[in-house]
Write a protein that holds these residues in place. Structure first.
Motif, PDB file in Angstrom:
ATOM      1  N   UNK A 115       0.838  -1.197   0.000  1.00  0.00           N
ATOM      2  CA  UNK A 115       0.000   0.000   0.000  1.00  0.00           C
ATOM      3  C   UNK A 115       0.874   1.248   0.000  1.00  0.00           C
ATOM      4  N   UNK A 116       0.358   2.303   0.589  1.00  0.00           N
ATOM      5  CA  UNK A 116       1.083   3.570   0.618  1.00  0.00           C
ATOM      6  C   UNK A 116       1.784   3.837   1.937  1.00  0.00           C
ATOM      7  N   UNK A 117       1.565   2.981   2.933  1.00  0.00           N
ATOM      8  CA  UNK A 117       2.046   3.337   4.264  1.00  0.00           C
ATOM      9  C   UNK A 117       2.941   2.304   4.924  1.00  0.00           C
ATOM     10  N   UNK A 118       2.918   1.042   4.491  1.00  0.00           N
ATOM     11  CA  UNK A 118       3.666  -0.014   5.167  1.00  0.00           C
ATOM     12  C   UNK A 118       4.941  -0.311   4.392  1.00  0.00           C
ATOM     13  N   UNK A 119       6.071  -0.189   5.069  1.00  0.00           N
ATOM     14  CA  UNK A 119       7.361  -0.532   4.474  1.00  0.00           C
ATOM     15  C   UNK A 119       7.688  -1.988   4.797  1.00  0.00           C
ATOM     16  N   UNK A 120       8.064  -2.745   3.786  1.00  0.00           N
ATOM     17  CA  UNK A 120       8.332  -4.171   3.948  1.00  0.00           C
ATOM     18  C   UNK A 120       9.725  -4.498   3.418  1.00  0.00           C
ATOM     19  N   UNK A 121      10.547  -5.115   4.270  1.00  0.00           N
ATOM     20  CA  UNK A 121      11.887  -5.556   3.879  1.00  0.00           C
ATOM     21  C   UNK A 121      11.992  -7.066   4.037  1.00  0.00           C
ATOM     22  N   UNK A 122      12.631  -7.707   3.071  1.00  0.00           N
ATOM     23  CA  UNK A 122      12.950  -9.124   3.153  1.00  0.00           C
ATOM     24  C   UNK A 122      14.455  -9.295   3.019  1.00  0.00           C
ATOM     25  N   UNK A 123      15.068  -9.971   4.009  1.00  0.00           N
ATOM     26  CA  UNK A 123      16.505 -10.202   4.000  1.00  0.00           C
ATOM     27  C   UNK A 123      16.785 -11.685   3.825  1.00  0.00           C
ATOM     28  N   UNK A 124      17.743 -11.996   2.958  1.00  0.00           N
ATOM     29  CA  UNK A 124      18.230 -13.361   2.772  1.00  0.00           C
ATOM     30  C   UNK A 124      19.745 -13.309   2.908  1.00  0.00           C
ATOM     31  N   UNK A 125      20.286 -14.090   3.850  1.00  0.00           N
ATOM     32  CA  UNK A 125      21.720 -13.994   4.073  1.00  0.00           C
ATOM     33  C   UNK A 125      22.264 -15.141   4.890  1.00  0.00           C
ATOM     34  N   UNK A 126      23.483 -14.966   5.408  1.00  0.00           N
ATOM     35  CA  UNK A 126      24.159 -15.992   6.202  1.00  0.00           C
ATOM     36  C   UNK A 126      24.904 -15.324   7.351  1.00  0.00           C
ATOM     37  N   UNK A 127      25.086 -16.070   8.426  1.00  0.00           N
ATOM     38  CA  UNK A 127      26.020 -15.668   9.481  1.00  0.00           C
ATOM     39  C   UNK A 127      27.418 -16.018   9.005  1.00  0.00           C
ATOM     40  N   UNK A 128      28.325 -15.060   9.096  1.00  0.00           N
ATOM     41  CA  UNK A 128      29.665 -15.217   8.533  1.00  0.00           C
ATOM     42  C   UNK A 128      30.546 -15.997   9.500  1.00  0.00           C
ATOM     43  N   UNK A 129      30.372 -17.300   9.479  1.00  0.00           N
ATOM     44  CA  UNK A 129      31.150 -18.195  10.335  1.00  0.00           C
ATOM     45  C   UNK A 129      31.222 -19.558   9.670  1.00  0.00           C
ATOM     46  N   UNK A 130      31.978 -20.458  10.260  1.00  0.00           N
ATOM     47  CA  UNK A 130      32.068 -21.831   9.772  1.00  0.00           C
ATOM     48  C   UNK A 130      31.546 -22.773  10.846  1.00  0.00           C
ATOM     49  N   UNK A 131      30.537 -23.611  10.535  1.00  0.00           N
ATOM     50  CA  UNK A 131      29.832 -23.636   9.258  1.00  0.00           C
ATOM     51  C   UNK A 131      28.866 -22.445   9.142  1.00  0.00           C
ATOM     52  N   UNK A 132      28.597 -22.026   7.925  1.00  0.00           N
ATOM     53  CA  UNK A 132      27.709 -20.893   7.690  1.00  0.00           C
ATOM     54  C   UNK A 132      26.289 -21.240   8.123  1.00  0.00           C
ATOM     55  N   UNK A 133      25.561 -20.226   8.563  1.00  0.00           N
ATOM     56  CA  UNK A 133      24.187 -20.410   9.040  1.00  0.00           C
ATOM     57  C   UNK A 133      23.273 -19.495   8.235  1.00  0.00           C
ATOM     58  N   UNK A 134      22.515 -20.077   7.310  1.00  0.00           N
ATOM     59  CA  UNK A 134      21.637 -19.286   6.457  1.00  0.00           C
ATOM     60  C   UNK A 134      20.435 -18.784   7.253  1.00  0.00           C
ATOM     61  N   UNK A 135      19.910 -17.626   6.870  1.00  0.00           N
ATOM     62  CA  UNK A 135      18.734 -17.084   7.549  1.00  0.00           C
ATOM     63  C   UNK A 135      17.873 -16.278   6.585  1.00  0.00           C
ATOM     64  N   UNK A 136      16.635 -16.075   7.019  1.00  0.00           N
ATOM     65  CA  UNK A 136      15.673 -15.209   6.317  1.00  0.00           C
ATOM     66  C   UNK A 136      14.914 -14.424   7.368  1.00  0.00           C
ATOM     67  N   UNK A 137      14.634 -13.168   7.065  1.00  0.00           N
ATOM     68  CA  UNK A 137      13.820 -12.363   7.965  1.00  0.00           C
ATOM     69  C   UNK A 137      13.010 -11.362   7.152  1.00  0.00           C
ATOM     70  N   UNK A 138      11.831 -11.076   7.640  1.00  0.00           N
ATOM     71  CA  UNK A 138      10.945 -10.092   7.012  1.00  0.00           C
ATOM     72  C   UNK A 138      10.533  -9.082   8.074  1.00  0.00           C
TER      73      UNK A 138
END
Length: 338
Positions: free
Chosen positions: A164-187
């Motif tokens: 709409x005109x008022x709600x800001x929505x972000x989607x993140x796709x990434x990893x924690x920078x370590x070994x072993x890597x840990x993938x994540x998603x957040x909205x």
């Protein structure tokens, strides 16, 4: 402040006010009558000049790194200005009952680069607050580096959109920078609106999933208003569901703020922290006051934070502390009038 009877006569090499005369009042830490005094060499002057030089160099390096990442991801030869990258370093000491003060180094960084007309961003951070306990996030400025949770750095691509005109929505796709890597998603969804009353309301909802730590959800609501005499007030409530522990954590914080002058601010707070297991109960009550002073320009700050906490784990016995912090903020996006 350098004109009139306090200013020396112009020499043959001077045609009018030079760069020094155009500096803003906030640049100076001395009285106008001291403007033309001869500087005195000292250890402090040498050290402060070295600090000033480091800010100029490191700030430009941070800016250049952000611009390089922007051009690389977007495929454009032009980088968007004013990226939100920074490096924040400092020293903090904490003194408690029977515990002498010891200085501890602190460091945080953020690489936040706009690409593709700001619809996509690269975000690299030194920590991920989804994995930091709610109680720790609410009391972050009261803690030194050794008392904070180690969550490792993260890197993510952030997709920015609107509902709409008022709600800001972000989607993140990434990893924690370590070994072993840990993938994540957040909205993350945000909305803010001004009511007919003096109150301004805001809400934020976040849902996240880490491959190794599971998923969680967080809801935040805040109501702010002008309290008069330059005081601002914010009443904020937050509740978080931790799926791995099958419990809720919540906080209620009354936050007030006032800018005392162009250098100093004061921020008193009082808050309650709680959880739902083994039953709904509060786990801590705290109060603190942050006095923050701009020591130089817009990147060198000092803080004094007296705090008082009543934790359940210590039978609500009072625990007082005092934090002293020096903080340097390196960012190429800082805009200066000089």
């Amino acid at each position: 402040m350098a004109s009139g009877e306090n200013a020396p006569p112009l020499t043959i090499d001077q045609e009018g006010p030079g760069p020094v005369d155009s500096l803003p009042l906030s640049f100076y830490t001395f009285d106008p009558k001291e403007y033309w005094r001869e500087p005195k060499d000292s250890y402090w002057m040498s050290f402060s000049n070295w600090i000033l030089t480091q800010e100029r160099r490191q700030g430009q390096r941070v800016q250049s790194l952000g611009e390089w990442a922007d051009r690389t991801l977007s495929g454009s030869t032009q980088a968007l200005p004013n990226n939100e990258s920074y490096i924040r370093v400092g020293f903090a000491t904490e003194s408690e009952y029977g515990d002498p003060a010891q200085f501890e180094p602190e460091a945080r960084f953020r690489l936040d680069v706009p690409t593709v007309e700001r619809k996509l961003r690269l975000v690299v951070e030194s920590e991920s607050d989804e994995l930091i306990p709610l109680a720790e996030r609410r009391r972050d400025r009261q803690l030194t580096e050794t008392e904070r949770s180690d969550t490792q750095a993260t890197g993510a691509l952030r997709f920015i959109s609107n509902v709409g005109d008022a709600i800001n929505l972000n989607n993140d796709i990434g990893v924690r920078l370590r070994l072993p890597a840990d993938a994540f998603w957040r909205a993350t969804a945000r909305k803010r609106w001004q009511t007919a009353s003096p109150w301004t309301l805001a809400v934020k909802q976040r849902i996240y999933y880490f491959h190794q730590d599971g998923w969680g959800a967080r809801s935040w609501f805040g109501a702010s208003r002008d309290l008069g005499k330059n005081w601002q007030g914010l009443l904020a409530s937050e509740i978080e569901w931790l799926h791995s522990e099958r419990k809720f954590e919540f906080s209620q914080v009354l936050n007030t703020y006032k800018r005392l002058n162009n250098r100093a601010t004061i921020n008193p707070r009082v808050g309650i922290l709680g959880e739902s297991q083994p039953n709904w109960r509060h786990t801590s009550v705290f109060a603190d006051m942050t006095y923050r002073y701009r020591l130089h320009s817009d990147w060198l700050f000092g803080e004094i934070i007296p705090a008082l906490e009543f934790p359940r784990e210590e039978s609500f016995k009072d625990r007082a502390s005092l934090i002293l912090r020096i903080e340097l903020f390196f960012s190429g996006s800082i805009s200066r009038p000089y």
